[in-house]
Every structure is written in structure tokens, then in C-alpha cells.
Design a protein around this motif. Structure first.
Motif, PDB file in Angstrom:
ATOM      1  N   VAL A 189       0.862  -1.178   0.000  1.00 39.46           N
ATOM      2  CA  VAL A 189       0.000   0.000   0.000  1.00 39.46           C
ATOM      3  C   VAL A 189       0.900   1.230   0.000  1.00 39.46           C
ATOM      4  CG1 VAL A 189      -0.151   0.054   2.526  1.00 39.46           C
ATOM      5  CG2 VAL A 189      -1.959   1.111   1.159  1.00 39.46           C
ATOM      6  N   CYS A 190       0.410   2.307  -0.593  1.00 42.34           N
ATOM      7  CA  CYS A 190       1.193   3.538  -0.684  1.00 42.34           C
ATOM      8  C   CYS A 190       0.439   4.701  -0.046  1.00 42.34           C
ATOM      9  CB  CYS A 190       1.498   3.869  -2.153  1.00 42.34           C
ATOM     10  SG  CYS A 190       2.399   5.418  -2.399  1.00 42.34           S
ATOM     11  N   PHE A 191       1.155   5.495   0.745  1.00 43.11           N
ATOM     12  CA  PHE A 191       0.594   6.709   1.337  1.00 43.11           C
ATOM     13  C   PHE A 191       1.300   7.917   0.742  1.00 43.11           C
ATOM     14  CE2 PHE A 191      -0.524   3.495   4.398  1.00 43.11           C
ATOM     15  CZ  PHE A 191      -1.780   3.884   4.853  1.00 43.11           C
ATOM     16  N   VAL A 192       0.511   8.908   0.334  1.00 43.99           N
ATOM     17  CA  VAL A 192       1.045  10.153  -0.211  1.00 43.99           C
ATOM     18  C   VAL A 192       0.859  11.237   0.837  1.00 43.99           C
ATOM     19  CG1 VAL A 192       0.894  11.847  -2.071  1.00 43.99           C
ATOM     20  CG2 VAL A 192       0.451   9.427  -2.540  1.00 43.99           C
ATOM     21  N   ILE A 193       1.973  11.812   1.287  1.00 40.37           N
ATOM     22  CA  ILE A 193       1.948  12.776   2.389  1.00 40.37           C
ATOM     23  C   ILE A 193       2.618  14.066   1.937  1.00 40.37           C
ATOM     24  CG2 ILE A 193       2.697  13.213   4.770  1.00 40.37           C
ATOM     25  CD1 ILE A 193       2.806  10.129   5.105  1.00 40.37           C
ATOM     26  N   GLY A 194       1.954  15.180   2.145  1.00 37.27           N
ATOM     27  CA  GLY A 194       2.512  16.466   1.744  1.00 37.27           C
ATOM     28  C   GLY A 194       3.614  16.927   2.684  1.00 37.27           C
ATOM     29  N   ALA A 195       4.807  17.173   2.137  1.00 40.51           N
ATOM     30  CA  ALA A 195       5.919  17.703   2.941  1.00 40.51           C
ATOM     31  C   ALA A 195       5.892  19.227   2.851  1.00 40.51           C
ATOM     32  CB  ALA A 195       7.239  17.143   2.435  1.00 40.51           C
ATOM     33  N   ILE A 196       4.742  19.782   3.205  1.00 36.84           N
ATOM     34  CA  ILE A 196       4.478  21.218   3.028  1.00 36.84           C
ATOM     35  C   ILE A 196       3.942  21.808   4.312  1.00 36.84           C
ATOM     36  CG2 ILE A 196       4.094  21.160   0.531  1.00 36.84           C
ATOM     37  CD1 ILE A 196       1.146  20.742   1.034  1.00 36.84           C
ATOM     38  N   ALA A 197       4.014  23.150   4.400  1.00 35.68           N
ATOM     39  CA  ALA A 197       3.579  23.835   5.615  1.00 35.68           C
ATOM     40  C   ALA A 197       2.058  23.820   5.763  1.00 35.68           C
ATOM     41  CB  ALA A 197       4.097  25.273   5.619  1.00 35.68           C
ATOM     42  N   HIS A 198       1.368  24.003   4.657  1.00 33.18           N
ATOM     43  CA  HIS A 198      -0.100  23.974   4.683  1.00 33.18           C
ATOM     44  C   HIS A 198      -0.612  23.761   3.268  1.00 33.18           C
ATOM     45  CE1 HIS A 198       0.008  28.061   3.045  1.00 33.18           C
ATOM     46  NE2 HIS A 198       0.863  28.379   4.005  1.00 33.18           N
ATOM     47  N   GLY A 199      -1.898  23.435   3.166  1.00 37.05           N
ATOM     48  CA  GLY A 199      -2.476  23.170   1.857  1.00 37.05           C
ATOM     49  C   GLY A 199      -2.560  21.680   1.578  1.00 37.05           C
ATOM     50  N   LYS A 200      -3.249  21.337   0.513  1.00 32.08           N
ATOM     51  CA  LYS A 200      -3.464  19.942   0.139  1.00 32.08           C
ATOM     52  C   LYS A 200      -2.471  19.533  -0.941  1.00 32.08           C
ATOM     53  CE  LYS A 200      -7.217  16.801  -1.261  1.00 32.08           C
ATOM     54  NZ  LYS A 200      -8.657  16.708  -1.600  1.00 32.08           N
ATOM     55  N   ASP A 201      -1.887  18.368  -0.767  1.00 34.73           N
ATOM     56  CA  ASP A 201      -0.949  17.855  -1.769  1.00 34.73           C
ATOM     57  C   ASP A 201      -1.751  17.244  -2.926  1.00 34.73           C
ATOM     58  OD1 ASP A 201      -1.567  15.986   0.408  1.00 34.73           O
ATOM     59  OD2 ASP A 201      -0.507  14.515  -0.805  1.00 34.73           O
ATOM     60  N   GLU A 202      -2.294  18.102  -3.763  1.00 34.07           N
ATOM     61  CA  GLU A 202      -3.184  17.657  -4.828  1.00 34.07           C
ATOM     62  C   GLU A 202      -2.393  16.953  -5.928  1.00 34.07           C
ATOM     63  OE1 GLU A 202      -5.518  20.929  -6.141  1.00 34.07           O
ATOM     64  OE2 GLU A 202      -6.491  21.230  -4.214  1.00 34.07           O
ATOM     65  N   VAL A 203      -2.613  15.665  -6.037  1.00 41.19           N
ATOM     66  CA  VAL A 203      -1.988  14.870  -7.096  1.00 41.19           C
ATOM     67  C   VAL A 203      -3.082  14.047  -7.769  1.00 41.19           C
ATOM     68  CG1 VAL A 203       0.266  14.761  -5.982  1.00 41.19           C
ATOM     69  CG2 VAL A 203      -1.434  13.023  -5.446  1.00 41.19           C
ATOM     70  N   ASP A 204      -2.785  13.584  -8.969  1.00 36.01           N
ATOM     71  CA  ASP A 204      -3.822  12.906  -9.749  1.00 36.01           C
ATOM     72  C   ASP A 204      -3.684  11.392  -9.741  1.00 36.01           C
ATOM     73  OD1 ASP A 204      -1.567  12.588 -11.257  1.00 36.01           O
ATOM     74  OD2 ASP A 204      -2.319  13.651 -13.034  1.00 36.01           O
ATOM     75  N   TYR A 205      -2.877  10.846  -8.824  1.00 36.95           N
ATOM     76  CA  TYR A 205      -2.669   9.400  -8.854  1.00 36.95           C
ATOM     77  C   TYR A 205      -3.138   8.686  -7.583  1.00 36.95           C
ATOM     78  CZ  TYR A 205       1.659  10.604  -6.304  1.00 36.95           C
ATOM     79  OH  TYR A 205       2.568  11.094  -5.402  1.00 36.95           O
ATOM     80  N   THR A 206      -3.822   9.393  -6.686  1.00 36.08           N
ATOM     81  CA  THR A 206      -4.335   8.740  -5.476  1.00 36.08           C
ATOM     82  C   THR A 206      -5.697   8.105  -5.743  1.00 36.08           C
ATOM     83  OG1 THR A 206      -5.303  10.823  -4.728  1.00 36.08           O
ATOM     84  CG2 THR A 206      -3.110  10.276  -3.901  1.00 36.08           C
ATOM     85  N   ASP A 207      -5.993   7.053  -4.997  1.00 37.89           N
ATOM     86  CA  ASP A 207      -7.300   6.404  -5.097  1.00 37.89           C
ATOM     87  C   ASP A 207      -8.303   7.006  -4.128  1.00 37.89           C
ATOM     88  OD1 ASP A 207      -6.470   4.441  -7.030  1.00 37.89           O
ATOM     89  OD2 ASP A 207      -5.403   3.407  -5.412  1.00 37.89           O
ATOM     90  N   GLU A 208      -7.794   7.553  -3.032  1.00 32.55           N
ATOM     91  CA  GLU A 208      -8.673   8.102  -1.987  1.00 32.55           C
ATOM     92  C   GLU A 208      -7.853   9.007  -1.077  1.00 32.55           C
ATOM     93  OE1 GLU A 208      -9.681   4.981   1.046  1.00 32.55           O
ATOM     94  OE2 GLU A 208      -8.434   3.718  -0.259  1.00 32.55           O
ATOM     95  N   TYR A 209      -8.570   9.822  -0.299  1.00 34.85           N
ATOM     96  CA  TYR A 209      -7.924  10.672   0.697  1.00 34.85           C
ATOM     97  C   TYR A 209      -8.519  10.385   2.072  1.00 34.85           C
ATOM     98  CZ  TYR A 209      -5.238  13.721  -2.405  1.00 34.85           C
ATOM     99  OH  TYR A 209      -4.315  14.204  -3.294  1.00 34.85           O
ATOM    100  N   ILE A 210      -7.646  10.316   3.063  1.00 31.70           N
ATOM    101  CA  ILE A 210      -8.105  10.116   4.437  1.00 31.70           C
ATOM    102  C   ILE A 210      -7.468  11.164   5.340  1.00 31.70           C
ATOM    103  CG2 ILE A 210      -8.361   7.618   4.115  1.00 31.70           C
ATOM    104  CD1 ILE A 210      -5.789   7.304   5.842  1.00 31.70           C
ATOM    105  N   SER A 211      -8.058  11.312   6.521  1.00 31.22           N
ATOM    106  CA  SER A 211      -7.487  12.148   7.570  1.00 31.22           C
ATOM    107  C   SER A 211      -7.299  11.266   8.792  1.00 31.22           C
ATOM    108  CB  SER A 211      -8.432  13.310   7.902  1.00 31.22           C
ATOM    109  OG  SER A 211      -7.962  14.036   9.026  1.00 31.22           O
ATOM    110  N   VAL A 212      -6.168  11.411   9.477  1.00 29.97           N
ATOM    111  CA  VAL A 212      -5.877  10.535  10.619  1.00 29.97           C
ATOM    112  C   VAL A 212      -6.112  11.238  11.952  1.00 29.97           C
ATOM    113  CG1 VAL A 212      -4.251   9.153   9.302  1.00 29.97           C
ATOM    114  CG2 VAL A 212      -3.410  11.137  10.573  1.00 29.97           C
ATOM    115  N   SER A 213      -6.667  12.450  11.916  1.00 24.94           N
ATOM    116  CA  SER A 213      -6.962  13.169  13.156  1.00 24.94           C
ATOM    117  C   SER A 213      -8.002  14.249  12.908  1.00 24.94           C
ATOM    118  CB  SER A 213      -5.688  13.811  13.726  1.00 24.94           C
ATOM    119  OG  SER A 213      -5.973  14.612  14.862  1.00 24.94           O
ATOM    120  N   SER A 214      -8.730  14.593  13.965  1.00 18.29           N
ATOM    121  CA  SER A 214      -9.687  15.701  13.881  1.00 18.29           C
ATOM    122  C   SER A 214      -8.972  17.043  13.897  1.00 18.29           C
ATOM    123  CB  SER A 214     -10.669  15.643  15.062  1.00 18.29           C
ATOM    124  OG  SER A 214     -11.371  14.424  15.086  1.00 18.29           O
TER     125      SER A 214
END
Length: 237
Positions: A189-214
Motif C-alpha cells: 500500500v502507498c501513502f502520499v503525504i505532503g511535505a508542506i507547511a499547509h495546503g493539500k498535496d493535490e496529485v492525480d494518482y491517489t485512489d482516496e484521501y483520508i485524515s488521521v486526526s480531527s
């Protein structure tokens, strides 16, 4: 006392020595169950005086302001923290993790699982400048390339049919232990994580997006949740 060129050469050798590796095999690398792509990483060189430096918000505010650049465009410290969290994890030490870096400048970097990233940010910056200029960093005790620039796109380096999951604060909120518990670890399985200060790491190759915290999390803390969940599932202590 050493002259300027000799001192610079000694400093460069010191940086390279901090990135070492234990013996490993291709078979060990292919056993990865979890792939991580650090997206939109801030890795960019800038010339200051006679030297090239890694662009960062602490040392180059004037350059950023002069070019109307957002300060968040120069946060390689986020990548540094993320790499330390990933490569220091028991999941990686057990041979179940593979990491790629994709920069804002569309440079794709393969990270050898046995790479030891410099602990200090200053030495990390020096290493990244070398990588961007030479396109690879070799091990001191063998021919292996610990860090190397490779051809895009990243999906061509992932197993065929792999499930690709992006992390985002506005993704589907999940309990990470339950989410990982439902994953078939016989399949990578592959996880795509943004190495950025803020904003969404918008890429066109993910199958889904999840959040791991409120709550909003740093990239490093989100990584610790994911690696920890897999370590518990796989019984890695």
C-alpha cells in the motif's frame, strides 16, 4: 591551518560520511509492504556569494521577498523531520518501508531504506545541495546509491495495482489502527503525504484521501501515526 578549498573539501567529506548504510540486498528492498511518497517537498538551491545553498525561510527571507515568493515555499525543514521519522521507524528497520520524494520543482528522488539522514538541519541542507547538483549520493562502504534522482512519474516505480492513499485534513476521518487493521498486508500500500507547511498535496494518482486526526497535524506526526499502526499490526517492536 587548512586553506579555503581544503576546508570546503573536508566539510563536504564530513557531510557524506554522515550518510552511511548497513549491508542490504535487493531482496530486502523488495519486501516493502508500505510505500510513502513525500509530495511537494521544498528542495531548491540558491546561489549566495560563491556558494550554492538550500533555499530556506530562515536564511533567505530577503531573496524570497525580492522574488515575491511565499515563505511557505522554503520549508525544507518539514522534509528533514519527515525523513527522520520515516527512516528511524522500526517499520523501516524491519525492511517494510520504501520512501520517495517528489519536489515542487518536479524532481523525483529515490531514498534507500538504509540511508542515515544527518541529524542537524544545517548538515541536511548541505547533503541536499550535493544531491541536487550531483543527482546521487553514494554509500561510503559500497557502490550503492543511497539517494538518487530518478525518472518521473513516481507511479512507474510503484508495484502494479497498488492502493494509493493520500493524507489530507479534509479527507475521510479514520481511526488509523482500524483502517490499517483492515488492510491486507500481503498486498503493498502507498501513502502520499505532503511535505508542506499547509495546503493539500493535490496529485492525480491517489485512489482516496483520508485524515488521521480531527486536528491539523504536522507531516512528521501524521507519519508517526501511520508507521506506528503498521508496526502494531505486524507485531514489530
Amino acid at each position: 591551518a587548512k586553506s579555503g578549498p581544503h576546508r570546503a573539501r573536508a566539510r563536504k567529506e564530513k557531510i557524506i560520511r554522515t550518510v552511511d548504510m548497513a549491508s542490504t540486498t535487493e531482496e530486502g528492498q523488495s519486501s516493502a509492504k508500505v510505500y510513502v511518497v513525500l509530495e511537494r517537498a521544498c528542495l531548491e538551491t540558491v546561489k549566495k556569494g560563491k556558494d550554492f545553498q538550500l533555499l530556506n525561510v530562515d536564511d533567505h527571507k530577503n531573496i524570497l521577498a525580492k522574488n515575491n515568493r511565499d515563505l511557505s515555499d522554503a520549508r525544507p525543514d518539514i522534509l528533514h523531520q519527515s525523513l527522520l521519522m520515516l527512516l528511524d521507524s522500526p517499520l523501516n528497520k524491519a525492511g517494510h518501508l520504501k520512501v520517495f520524494i517528489h519536489t515542487q520543482k518536479n524532481v523525483l528522488i529515490d531514498v534507500h531504506p538504509q540511508t542515515r539522514i544527518p541529524r542537524t538541519f544545517k548538515r541536511f541542507c548541505g547533503l541536499m545541495v550535493q544531491l541536487l547538483q550531483k543527482l546521487s549520493i553514494r554509500a561510503t562502504n559500497g557502490p550503492d546509491k543511497l539517494l538518487k534522482v530518478i525518472r518521473n512519474p513516481v507511479i512507474s516505480h510503484l508495484p502494479a495495482g497498488i492502493r494509493i492513499i493520500g493524507l489530507s485534513w479534509d479527507g475521510k476521518l479514520v481511526n488509523i489502527d482500524k483502517f490499517v487493521g483492515d488492510i491486507d498486508t500481503e498486498q503493498p500500500v502507498c501513502f502520499v503525504i505532503g511535505a508542506i507547511a499547509h495546503g493539500k498535496d493535490e496529485v492525480d494518482y491517489t485512489d482516496e484521501y483520508i485524515s488521521v486526526s480531527s486536528y491539523p497535524l504536522s507531516a512528521a506526526h501524521a507519519i508517526s501515526r501511520i508507521t506506528g499502526a503498521f508496526e502494531r499490526k505486524l507485531g514489530i517492536c
